[in-house]
Design an enzyme around this catalytic site. Structure first.
Site, PDB file in Angstrom:
ATOM      1  N   HIS A 147       0.833  -1.199   0.000  1.00  0.00           N
ATOM      2  CA  HIS A 147       0.000   0.000   0.000  1.00  0.00           C
ATOM      3  C   HIS A 147       0.869   1.250   0.000  1.00  0.00           C
ATOM      4  CE1 HIS A 147      -3.306  -2.704   1.131  1.00  0.00           C
ATOM      5  NE2 HIS A 147      -4.120  -1.738   0.767  1.00  0.00           N
ATOM      6  N   LYS A 151      -0.588   4.897   4.547  1.00  0.00           N
ATOM      7  CA  LYS A 151      -1.461   3.950   5.263  1.00  0.00           C
ATOM      8  C   LYS A 151      -0.969   3.757   6.690  1.00  0.00           C
ATOM      9  CE  LYS A 151      -3.801  -0.505   4.829  1.00  0.00           C
ATOM     10  NZ  LYS A 151      -5.095   0.109   5.180  1.00  0.00           N
TER      11      LYS A 151
END
Length: 259
Positions: A147, A151
């Site tokens: 990600h 995040k």
């Protein structure tokens, strides 16, 4: 339907746009830091959140805030009797506690590690693949996710859900390991590894590896639109389900209930 958004970052803005396009009204946007949020509240003050949600007059609330505040957010909103849709991840260990709390206050919550329809279909594909591979012991299964560098949690809630689905069907794996190994992994251990960097919306891969070849199943998210659309659809279905009696107040719902 009137929807209040708790957390007004990138996901919150996309949810607002999709909800409006579907004919819904954004009753309020609530955040601690977002400069364009309708209501600013102090950090870690659940009473302020509860008051802001109540005053918005919404039919449902959607939370895409932060793992550090999600439990207090849930406990602040559920007693209001407003269905709460939670896309914030990083609180799996508290789900039993929240299910008990929802039942005790007659509040309704629907939570998912990922609301995208494609991801939820991917879960089912992975489960079927694990069932098939159980017959071939030469293949070892593992999973990886990546990600963007903003995040807040690791591994992702989606990766943990994938891991749980693997364990549910595997005849070999019964333990999830998310940290680095400092010794050889045991045969029963499922390694869930994570990478954070750049702007990747989300990539999840399940590997079935043998000495002869590798089989990979991968889901790549192109953007957050699928997540946002799924959250809005979840709000619609939970709200209408409570109205029709399909869902009972005090329930902890999942995507399985919606699909």
């Amino acid at each position: 339907m009137k929807i209040t958004l708790i957390g007004y970052g990138k996901m919150g803005h996309m949810i607002a746009s999709i909800a409006k396009n579907k004919g819904h009204e954004i009753a309020s946007t609530i955040d601690t830091f977002a400069p364009d949020a309708i209501v600013k509240i102090p950090a870690n003050e659940p009473s302020a959140l509860a008051e802001a949600v109540k005053n918005s007059g919404c039919d449902a609330a959607i939370d895409f805030s932060h793992p550090s505040t999600i439990i207090s957010n849930i406990k602040a909103v559920l007693p209001l009797g407003i269905p709460l849709i939670v896309g914030t991840t990083g609180w799996d260990a508290q789900k039993k506690e929240i299910a008990d709390f929802a039942a005790s206050c007659n509040g309704t919550i629907m939570a998912a590690s990922n609301f995208a329809i494609g991801v939820n279909l991917f879960y089912k594909i992975v489960q079927e693949a694990v069932k098939l591979m159980n017959e071939y012991s030469e293949y070892d299964v593992s999973t990886w996710e990546m990600h963007h560098n903003q995040k807040a949690d690791s591994p992702s809630g989606t990766a943990l859900e994938i891991a749980k689905r693997i364990l549910a069907e595997s005849s070999v794996k019964n333990e999830i390991v998310t940290e680095s190994f400092h010794e050889r992994p045991k045969v029963n251990q499922l390694h869930v590894s994570s990478t954070r960097g750049g702007f990747v919306p989300g990539t999840h891969t399940v590997f079935f590896d043998s000495s002869a070849d590798t089989i990979e199943l991968t889901h790549r998210t192109r953007n957050r639109e699928g997540l946002a659309l799924g959250a809005v659809v979840a709000a619609e279905k939970v709200f209408s389900g409570l109205e029709s009696g399909k869902f009972k107040k005090g329930s902890f719902l999942s995507m399985e209930d919606l699909l």
